[in-house]
Scaffold this active site. Structure first.
Site, PDB file in Angstrom:
ATOM      1  CG  ASP A  67       2.330  10.204  -0.412  1.00 47.68           C
ATOM      2  OD1 ASP A  67       2.182  11.084   0.465  1.00 47.68           O
ATOM      3  OD2 ASP A  67       3.442   9.732  -0.737  1.00 47.68           O
TER       4      ASP A  67
HETATM    5  C1  SPV Z   1       7.073   8.016   2.067  1.00 47.38           C
HETATM    6  O1  SPV Z   1       7.264   6.909   2.610  1.00 47.38           O
HETATM    7  O2  SPV Z   1       5.995   8.601   2.130  1.00 47.38           O
HETATM    8  C2  SPV Z   1       8.164   8.670   1.338  1.00 47.38           C
HETATM    9  C3  SPV Z   1       9.206   7.874   0.719  1.00 47.38           C
HETATM   10  O3  SPV Z   1       8.115   9.877   1.209  1.00 47.38           O
HETATM   11  S1  SPV Z   1       8.748   7.641  -0.943  1.00 47.38           S
HETATM   12  O4  SPV Z   1       7.446   6.976  -0.949  1.00 47.38           O
HETATM   13  O5  SPV Z   1       9.760   6.786  -1.550  1.00 47.38           O
HETATM   14  O6  SPV Z   1       8.682   8.934  -1.615  1.00 47.38           O
HETATM   15 MG    MG Z   2       6.319  10.725   1.766  1.00 47.93          MG
END
Ligand code: SPV
Ligand code: MG
Length: 292
Positions: A67
């Site tokens: 991510d």
């Molecule tokens: C996501 O779901 O990608 C978010 C929320 O940005 S978090 O993972 O809590 O950052």
């Molecule tokens: Mg996110």
């Protein structure tokens, strides 16, 4: 099927109508269908999810990528397209930090044209990692720069229906409530349609403190939370604190992964699939799941 323009409007309509809005993540057509269709009876009332969170974490994870914005906007829009095709509920898109100010208007226009109701941008700059990890080597944007990005997004939308929601990372960076509140005021002044306040504490205390002060200057603009770590707080308690939208951001992928690994291991162990069968949806039900 629902036309794009009508779909964009749905989120604002719900915000007016509902006391609290409950949103669950989806990262492909199948998970979109689960958010769309799952409903239960609770205290004699039929309840369901109100909308879909197209999460950067779960979209990236489902593609086997971290991510870190490595899954680019074009690829994310393809995931959205899959979800749009098989659902009717409003979609809120997690756009990471929205990219360069110069690029953000293009994203806004693509999203609005496709029928997305809202985009959330977080006030980070440079290399981005998921906020639930540590924030080493990550930076928060300046208030001035982020306000410019909000303004660029708001200026580029075509209708009044689309929403740009600013996500504040001050609590993630341990900068405290005062910094978060200062930013919230500035972002509202810049025209954001709502604030997402994020936290990775196990306790909801700092979120509740923020929510309490936020009400005094929010002028009705909704407060959004993502209670992944402080997950014992109920929707009733969040609503009581003035929180308008709750996002369950990653639960479908987190529940699917261990189930799939378990089945893969059982097949390896027994050198056949019979032992895994009781953990699987019967083939007939897979065929009936999606009408042809
Ligand atoms: C996501 O779901 O990608 C978010 C929320 O940005 S978090 O993972 O809590 O950052
Ligand atoms: Mg996110």
């Amino acid at each position: 099927m629902i036309p794009s323009a009508a779909r964009v409007k749905k989120f604002r309509k719900l915000l007016k109508k509902r006391r609290i809005i409950r949103i669950l993540e989806a990262h492909n057509g199948l998970t979109g269908l689960i958010v769309e269709k799952t409903n239960i009876k609770r205290h004699g009332k039929q309840i369901e999810f109100d909308g879909i969170w197209e999460s950067s974490l779960t979209d990236s994870t489902s593609k086997g990528k971290p991510d870190t914005s490595i899954v680019d906007t074009t690829s994310r829009l393809l995931s959205i397209q899959e979800i749009l095709e098989v659902t009717t509920k409003p979609i809120v898109f997690d756009a990471d930090n929205g990219g360069l100010i110069e690029h953000f208007p293009f994203t806004v226009r693509s999203l609005e044209r496709m029928g997305i109701s809202a985009v959330v941008i977080e006030d980070k700059i440079g290399f981005k990692k998921n906020s639930l990890f540590d924030v080493n080597n990550q930076n928060q944007d300046s208030v001035e720069n982020f306000c410019e990005k909000i303004k660029a997004g708001k200026k580029s939308q075509i209708t009044k229906d689309f929403m740009v929601i600013a996500r504040i990372e001050s609590l993630i960076f341990n900068k405290g409530i005062d910094d978060a509140l200062r930013r919230a005021k500035a972002y509202l002044q810049a025209g954001t349609d709502g604030i997402l306040i994020h936290s990775k504490m196990r306790s909801p205390e700092e979120i509740l403190t923020f929510a309490n002060s936020y009400q005094s200057f929010a002028k009705g603009r909704p407060l959004v939370v993502v209670p992944t770590t402080y997950n014992t707080i109920t929707e009733d308690q969040l609503e009581e604190a003035g929180i308008k939208v709750v996002i369950y951001a990653n639960h479908l992928i987190r529940s699917a992964y261990p189930a799939m690994v378990n089945v893969a291991e059982l097949i390896l162990k027994h050198q056949r699939s019979s032992e895994a069968d009781k953990l699987c949806l019967p083939i007939q039900e897979v065929l009936n799941l999606i009408p042809s």
